[in-house]
Design a protein around this motif. Structure first.
Motif, PDB file in Angstrom:
ATOM      1  N   LEU A 127       0.971  -1.187   0.118  1.00  0.00           N
ATOM      2  CA  LEU A 127      -0.053  -0.223  -0.081  1.00  0.00           C
ATOM      3  C   LEU A 127       0.861   1.393   0.047  1.00  0.00           C
ATOM      4  O   LEU A 127       0.368   2.173  -0.448  1.00  0.00           O
ATOM      5  CB  LEU A 127      -0.887   0.011   1.108  1.00  0.00           C
ATOM      6  N   ARG A 128       1.963   1.144   0.410  1.00  0.00           N
ATOM      7  CA  ARG A 128       3.144   2.483   0.303  1.00  0.00           C
ATOM      8  C   ARG A 128       3.995   2.496  -0.583  1.00  0.00           C
ATOM      9  O   ARG A 128       4.577   3.335  -0.883  1.00  0.00           O
ATOM     10  CB  ARG A 128       3.964   2.430   1.832  1.00  0.00           C
ATOM     11  N   GLU A 129       3.820   1.358  -1.619  1.00  0.00           N
ATOM     12  CA  GLU A 129       4.744   1.483  -2.929  1.00  0.00           C
ATOM     13  C   GLU A 129       4.060   1.045  -4.061  1.00  0.00           C
ATOM     14  O   GLU A 129       4.206  -0.086  -4.572  1.00  0.00           O
ATOM     15  CB  GLU A 129       5.876   0.142  -2.648  1.00  0.00           C
ATOM     16  N   LEU A 130       2.918   1.924  -4.270  1.00  0.00           N
ATOM     17  CA  LEU A 130       2.157   1.688  -5.519  1.00  0.00           C
ATOM     18  C   LEU A 130       3.107   1.749  -6.859  1.00  0.00           C
ATOM     19  O   LEU A 130       4.043   2.662  -6.592  1.00  0.00           O
ATOM     20  CB  LEU A 130       0.963   2.647  -5.440  1.00  0.00           C
ATOM     21  N   PRO A 131       2.683   1.300  -7.839  1.00  0.00           N
ATOM     22  CA  PRO A 131       3.257   1.457  -9.159  1.00  0.00           C
ATOM     23  C   PRO A 131       3.159   2.936  -9.750  1.00  0.00           C
ATOM     24  O   PRO A 131       1.984   3.499  -9.256  1.00  0.00           O
ATOM     25  CB  PRO A 131       2.770   0.537 -10.235  1.00  0.00           C
ATOM     26  N   ASP A 132       4.011   3.527 -10.581  1.00  0.00           N
ATOM     27  CA  ASP A 132       3.672   4.739 -11.380  1.00  0.00           C
ATOM     28  C   ASP A 132       2.482   4.513 -11.950  1.00  0.00           C
ATOM     29  O   ASP A 132       2.007   3.525 -12.542  1.00  0.00           O
ATOM     30  CB  ASP A 132       4.776   5.111 -12.180  1.00  0.00           C
ATOM     31  N   HIS A 133       1.680   5.748 -12.240  1.00  0.00           N
ATOM     32  CA  HIS A 133       0.559   5.667 -13.225  1.00  0.00           C
ATOM     33  C   HIS A 133      -0.547   5.017 -12.378  1.00  0.00           C
ATOM     34  O   HIS A 133      -1.383   4.152 -13.285  1.00  0.00           O
ATOM     35  CB  HIS A 133       0.747   5.217 -14.548  1.00  0.00           C
ATOM     36  N   THR A 134      -0.556   5.120 -11.308  1.00  0.00           N
ATOM     37  CA  THR A 134      -1.883   4.426 -10.530  1.00  0.00           C
ATOM     38  C   THR A 134      -3.027   5.693 -10.332  1.00  0.00           C
ATOM     39  O   THR A 134      -2.687   6.898 -10.211  1.00  0.00           O
ATOM     40  CB  THR A 134      -1.344   4.061  -9.206  1.00  0.00           C
TER      41      THR A 134
END
Length: 150
Positions: A127-134
């Motif tokens: 939850l603290r390391e979402l992918p780019d372009h979320t």
């Protein structure tokens, strides 16, 4: 042909109000299931209701169709609607979505299988390391989910 396609045959691309569901599926490690759509954006699995379908059933169906993950019980998080969510698709179709958002920790099968059409990738993310372009909706949902856990 589905319900929405039938409507489009009648009214063309004019704006519609469409109801859909998204589900934040959380695994046993607290990670959230996201799917990457063909336009390169990461979001929650979900989609629009068909005639006679409950919102909960639509959420379960869409998660399975788009990721291969089967889920059970859902917990209502919030309803998102309004002009800020207006969409105009590349084909000209316009709509104002009413999106009912759920969480589920009730994972029946967790093997990810993407369809290659609506999803080009999928996975569980911290939850603290979402992918780019979320999508912004994912971030809003995670904030609300975190407040539920407190």
């Amino acid at each position: 042909m589905g319900y929405i396609e039938d409507l489009r045959e009648i009214i063309g691309t004019r704006p519609l109000i469409l109801v859909g569901a998204v589900v934040g599926v959380i695994d046993e490690h607290g990670k959230i299931l996201l799917q990457k759509r063909p336009e390169g954006v990461w979001g929650l699995p979900g989609g629009l209701l068909e005639l006679g379908e409950s919102v909960e059933d639509a959420g379960r169906r869409e998660v399975f169709e788009e990721t291969g993950v089967e889920i059970g019980q859902l917990q209502l998080v919030d309803v998102f609607s309004g002009k800020q969510y207006f969409r105009k698709l590349p084909n000209g179709d316009e709509f104002y979505p009413v999106t009912i958002a759920y969480f589920s920790k009730d994972i029946k099968t967790s093997t990810i299988r993407i369809d290659g059409k609506e999803s080009i990738d999928a996975g569980f993310f911290d939850l603290r390391e979402l992918p780019d372009h979320t999508t912004p909706l994912v971030r809003k949902l995670i904030q609300q989910y975190s407040s539920i856990l407190r």
